[in-house]
Design a protein around this motif. Structure first.
Motif, short mmCIF file in Angstrom:
data_model
loop_
_atom_site.label_atom_id
_atom_site.label_comp_id
_atom_site.label_asym_id
_atom_site.label_seq_id
_atom_site.Cartn_x
_atom_site.Cartn_y
_atom_site.Cartn_z
N ARG A 179 38.15 -4.92 -90.60
CA ARG A 179 39.27 -3.99 -90.70
C ARG A 179 38.74 -2.64 -91.15
O ARG A 179 37.82 -2.55 -91.95
CB ARG A 179 40.30 -4.48 -91.72
CG ARG A 179 40.96 -5.76 -91.34
CD ARG A 179 42.22 -6.01 -92.07
NE ARG A 179 42.06 -6.10 -93.51
CZ ARG A 179 43.08 -6.24 -94.36
NH1 ARG A 179 44.31 -6.32 -93.90
NH2 ARG A 179 42.88 -6.32 -95.65
N SER A 180 39.37 -1.59 -90.65
CA SER A 180 38.97 -0.25 -91.05
C SER A 180 39.53 0.08 -92.42
O SER A 180 40.46 -0.58 -92.91
CB SER A 180 39.48 0.78 -90.03
OG SER A 180 40.89 0.91 -90.16
N ASN B 266 43.92 0.48 -96.40
CA ASN B 266 44.72 1.43 -97.17
C ASN B 266 46.21 1.23 -96.91
O ASN B 266 47.03 1.28 -97.83
CB ASN B 266 44.31 2.86 -96.84
CG ASN B 266 44.94 3.86 -97.76
OD1 ASN B 266 45.09 3.63 -98.96
ND2 ASN B 266 45.33 5.00 -97.21
N GLU B 267 46.58 0.97 -95.68
CA GLU B 267 47.99 0.71 -95.35
C GLU B 267 48.49 -0.54 -96.07
O GLU B 267 49.63 -0.57 -96.54
CB GLU B 267 48.17 0.57 -93.84
CG GLU B 267 48.12 1.89 -93.10
CD GLU B 267 49.18 2.87 -93.58
OE1 GLU B 267 50.34 2.46 -93.75
OE2 GLU B 267 48.83 4.04 -93.80
N GLU B 268 47.64 -1.56 -96.16
CA GLU B 268 48.05 -2.77 -96.86
C GLU B 268 48.20 -2.50 -98.37
O GLU B 268 49.11 -3.03 -99.01
CB GLU B 268 47.04 -3.90 -96.62
CG GLU B 268 47.54 -5.22 -97.14
CD GLU B 268 46.69 -6.41 -96.72
OE1 GLU B 268 46.82 -7.45 -97.39
OE2 GLU B 268 45.93 -6.30 -95.75
N TYR C 293 45.49 -6.55 -105.25
CA TYR C 293 45.14 -5.13 -105.24
C TYR C 293 43.64 -4.95 -105.47
O TYR C 293 42.99 -4.19 -104.76
CB TYR C 293 45.94 -4.39 -106.32
CG TYR C 293 45.57 -2.95 -106.48
CD1 TYR C 293 45.99 -2.00 -105.55
CD2 TYR C 293 44.80 -2.52 -107.56
CE1 TYR C 293 45.64 -0.67 -105.69
CE2 TYR C 293 44.46 -1.20 -107.70
CZ TYR C 293 44.88 -0.27 -106.77
OH TYR C 293 44.52 1.04 -106.90
N ARG D 158 49.07 0.38 -99.72
CA ARG D 158 50.33 1.13 -99.85
C ARG D 158 51.53 0.19 -99.75
O ARG D 158 52.50 0.32 -100.52
CB ARG D 158 50.42 2.21 -98.78
CG ARG D 158 49.47 3.36 -99.00
CD ARG D 158 49.52 4.31 -97.81
NE ARG D 158 48.56 5.36 -97.95
CZ ARG D 158 48.85 6.58 -98.38
NH1 ARG D 158 50.08 6.89 -98.70
NH2 ARG D 158 47.91 7.50 -98.47
N ALA D 159 51.49 -0.75 -98.83
CA ALA D 159 52.59 -1.70 -98.65
C ALA D 159 52.75 -2.57 -99.90
O ALA D 159 53.87 -2.87 -100.32
CB ALA D 159 52.36 -2.56 -97.41
N TRP E 280 38.49 -2.11 -99.22
CA TRP E 280 38.59 -0.71 -98.77
C TRP E 280 37.28 0.02 -99.03
O TRP E 280 36.79 0.75 -98.17
CB TRP E 280 39.75 -0.03 -99.49
CG TRP E 280 39.83 1.43 -99.17
CD1 TRP E 280 40.45 2.00 -98.10
CD2 TRP E 280 39.23 2.50 -99.90
NE1 TRP E 280 40.27 3.37 -98.14
CE2 TRP E 280 39.54 3.69 -99.23
CE3 TRP E 280 38.47 2.54 -101.07
CZ2 TRP E 280 39.09 4.93 -99.69
CZ3 TRP E 280 38.03 3.78 -101.52
CH2 TRP E 280 38.35 4.95 -100.84
N ASP F 264 41.30 2.57 -93.12
CA ASP F 264 42.70 2.98 -92.92
C ASP F 264 43.63 1.77 -92.88
O ASP F 264 44.72 1.81 -93.46
CB ASP F 264 42.85 3.78 -91.62
CG ASP F 264 42.25 5.17 -91.71
OD1 ASP F 264 42.10 5.69 -92.84
OD2 ASP F 264 41.97 5.75 -90.65
N GLU F 265 43.21 0.70 -92.23
CA GLU F 265 44.04 -0.51 -92.17
C GLU F 265 44.21 -1.12 -93.56
O GLU F 265 45.32 -1.52 -93.93
CB GLU F 265 43.40 -1.54 -91.23
CG GLU F 265 43.47 -1.15 -89.77
CD GLU F 265 42.67 -2.08 -88.89
OE1 GLU F 265 43.20 -2.49 -87.85
OE2 GLU F 265 41.51 -2.41 -89.24
#
Length: 57
Positions: A11-12, A17-19, A39, A21-22, A46, A14-15
């Motif tokens: 996973r990148s 990071n989106e998780e 986390y 944030r969610a 990340w 960015d991917e």
């Protein structure tokens, strides 16, 4: 407690990071013990996936 980080090729940053944030949105800003462990795992993933900057000499 496992500190295994998924391969950065899976996973990148960015991917991941989106998780992250969610997770914060779902938690309402306060993480439970289980969410803190998730986390921590996500931050390690990340960091492994994030591009490394190179300093000029």
């Amino acid at each position: 407690m496992s500190t295994t980080v998924e391969s950065s090729s899976e996973r990148s940053a960015d991917e991941v990071n989106e998780e992250i944030r969610a997770l914060w949105l779902r938690s309402g800003g306060t993480l439970s013990v289980e969410q803190r462990e998730e986390y921590r795992r996500l931050v390690l993933e990340w960091a492994a996936a994030a591009p490394q900057s190179v300093s000029a000499a």
